[in-house]
Structure formats: structure tokens, C-alpha cells
Motif scaffolding. Structure first.
Motif, PDB file in Angstrom:
ATOM      1  N   LEU A  59     -95.968 -33.137 -87.159  1.00  0.00           N
ATOM      2  CA  LEU A  59     -96.755 -32.774 -85.858  1.00  0.00           C
ATOM      3  C   LEU A  59     -96.324 -31.220 -85.336  1.00  0.00           C
ATOM      4  O   LEU A  59     -95.092 -31.148 -85.273  1.00  0.00           O
ATOM      5  CB  LEU A  59     -96.243 -33.990 -85.063  1.00  0.00           C
ATOM      6  N   ARG A  60     -97.157 -30.612 -84.608  1.00  0.00           N
ATOM      7  CA  ARG A  60     -96.810 -29.496 -84.118  1.00  0.00           C
ATOM      8  C   ARG A  60     -97.520 -29.349 -82.671  1.00  0.00           C
ATOM      9  O   ARG A  60     -98.448 -30.094 -82.479  1.00  0.00           O
ATOM     10  CB  ARG A  60     -97.417 -28.130 -84.850  1.00  0.00           C
ATOM     11  N   ASP A  61     -96.910 -28.649 -81.732  1.00  0.00           N
ATOM     12  CA  ASP A  61     -97.484 -28.338 -80.537  1.00  0.00           C
ATOM     13  C   ASP A  61     -97.855 -29.662 -79.654  1.00  0.00           C
ATOM     14  O   ASP A  61     -98.940 -29.736 -79.385  1.00  0.00           O
ATOM     15  CB  ASP A  61     -98.797 -27.476 -80.683  1.00  0.00           C
ATOM     16  N   VAL A  62     -96.848 -30.386 -79.564  1.00  0.00           N
ATOM     17  CA  VAL A  62     -96.879 -31.759 -78.949  1.00  0.00           C
ATOM     18  C   VAL A  62     -97.014 -31.655 -77.554  1.00  0.00           C
ATOM     19  O   VAL A  62     -96.054 -31.094 -76.764  1.00  0.00           O
ATOM     20  CB  VAL A  62     -95.809 -33.008 -79.665  1.00  0.00           C
ATOM     21  N   TRP A  63     -97.917 -32.477 -76.830  1.00  0.00           N
ATOM     22  CA  TRP A  63     -97.777 -32.253 -75.275  1.00  0.00           C
ATOM     23  C   TRP A  63     -97.860 -33.874 -74.975  1.00  0.00           C
ATOM     24  O   TRP A  63     -98.553 -34.614 -75.799  1.00  0.00           O
ATOM     25  CB  TRP A  63     -99.117 -31.935 -74.840  1.00  0.00           C
ATOM     26  N   TYR A  64     -97.485 -34.056 -73.654  1.00  0.00           N
ATOM     27  CA  TYR A  64     -97.990 -35.486 -73.198  1.00  0.00           C
ATOM     28  C   TYR A  64     -98.640 -35.131 -71.701  1.00  0.00           C
ATOM     29  O   TYR A  64     -98.325 -34.157 -71.301  1.00  0.00           O
ATOM     30  CB  TYR A  64     -96.652 -36.452 -72.902  1.00  0.00           C
ATOM     31  N   VAL A  65     -99.747 -36.055 -71.563  1.00  0.00           N
ATOM     32  CA  VAL A  65    -100.580 -35.931 -70.504  1.00  0.00           C
ATOM     33  C   VAL A  65    -100.750 -37.108 -69.515  1.00  0.00           C
ATOM     34  O   VAL A  65    -100.853 -38.177 -69.779  1.00  0.00           O
ATOM     35  CB  VAL A  65    -102.131 -35.715 -70.994  1.00  0.00           C
ATOM     36  N   ASN A  66    -100.564 -36.720 -68.283  1.00  0.00           N
ATOM     37  CA  ASN A  66    -100.343 -37.850 -67.169  1.00  0.00           C
ATOM     38  C   ASN A  66    -102.011 -38.251 -66.979  1.00  0.00           C
ATOM     39  O   ASN A  66    -102.934 -37.506 -66.742  1.00  0.00           O
ATOM     40  CB  ASN A  66     -99.912 -37.361 -65.839  1.00  0.00           C
TER      41      ASN A  66
END
Length: 147
Positions: A59-66
Motif C-alpha cells: 500500500l502507498r499514499d494511505v489516507w483515512y476520510v471522515n
């Protein structure tokens, strides 16, 4: 006549060598692709062969979004993510595994599955954060089994 025979033998030996000598080893790469948890889709399709049975998920460039406000942030770690491989033919899945984290080009993690039965598999990533979804880029590498 002797020159023609020699030329024919050279061509024959070269052709024989191309078709019957061991070939160079090359790992197969799947992706890159973009993924998102909780969208009801598998993140990637990979396969294992009889000689390349190890699969590494990267995995690369991981984000979490509300979900409430759409704000995206980088996670402090990847402990909220797990991944498994599910067989396309039987529907059976491996146990979920956590990612080993590494830093570099954006927040990233890796997990490996060893000695898979040859076949096609779906990559399934899930998160444990109810108010968020995760997203990023995924790539998989199929490698030779070193048993």
C-alpha cells in the motif's frame, strides 16, 4: 553444400537454445490501482502459479476520510487496516493480516502471503474505524516460492 549444412545447424542450435533453455525469472506485478475500504469491491485481483506462490501486497499514499465531513488525513499508523486473499474459484479466504508499516513515498505498508495454492485471488482490505474509510494506492507482487 557444407556451408549450407553448417548454417542450418547454427540456426537449429540457436532455435533449440531459445525454446528449451531455462528462461529468466521475472516476478509478476499487479497494479498499481486505487482502492477504498467499505465500497463493496475487492481492491485488486492477483494470481499464484505453481512456481510463483508468494504474494506481497503493498500500500502507498494511505489516507483515512471522515464520513461526516469528508476531511482526509494521513493515519498515525496502519493498525486500523487488515487484508486477506479470497479464492475466486472456491470463495475461501485466508486469515486477515496486519500491514508492516514503512515510510517513504507517502504513508505505506506491506504484507506477504506465502505458499498460496495456484489460482486467482481477490485482495480484500477492511478497516476497523466505523466513522471513517481508508483509501490509497495498491500494488501486488507475485514471487517465486523459495521452499
Amino acid at each position: 553444400m557444407l556451408k549450407k549444412l553448417a548454417a542450418f545447424l547454427v540456426v537449429f542450435v540457436m532455435a533449440f537454445g531459445v525454446f528449451f533453455t531455462s528462461q529468466a525469472h521475472a516476478d509478476a506485478v499487479f497494479g498499481p490501482a486505487y482502492w477504498r475500504t467499505e465500497d463493496g469491491k475487492y481492491e485488486l485481483t492477483v494470481n499464484a502459479t505453481s512456481t510463483e506462490r508468494d504474494i506481497a501486497i503493498d500500500l502507498r499514499d494511505v489516507w483515512y476520510v471522515n464520513y461526516n465531513n469528508g476531511v482526509a488525513k494521513r493515519p498515525a499508523d496502519l493498525s486500523g487496516l487488515s487484508v486477506r486473499l479470497c479464492s475466486a474459484s472456491t470463495g475461501n479466504c485466508t486469515a486477515f493480516k496486519k500491514f508492516s508499516e514503512h515510510y517513504g513515498q507517502g504513508y505505506a505498508g506491506t504484507v506477504s502471503f506465502y505458499s498460496m495454492i495456484p489460482g486467482t485471488y481477490y485482495v480484500d482490505i477492511v478497516d476497523s474505524w466505523p466513522a471513517y474509510y481508508f483509501k490509497g494506492q495498491i500494488k501486488a507482487l507475485r514471487e517465486r516460492n523459495e521452499e
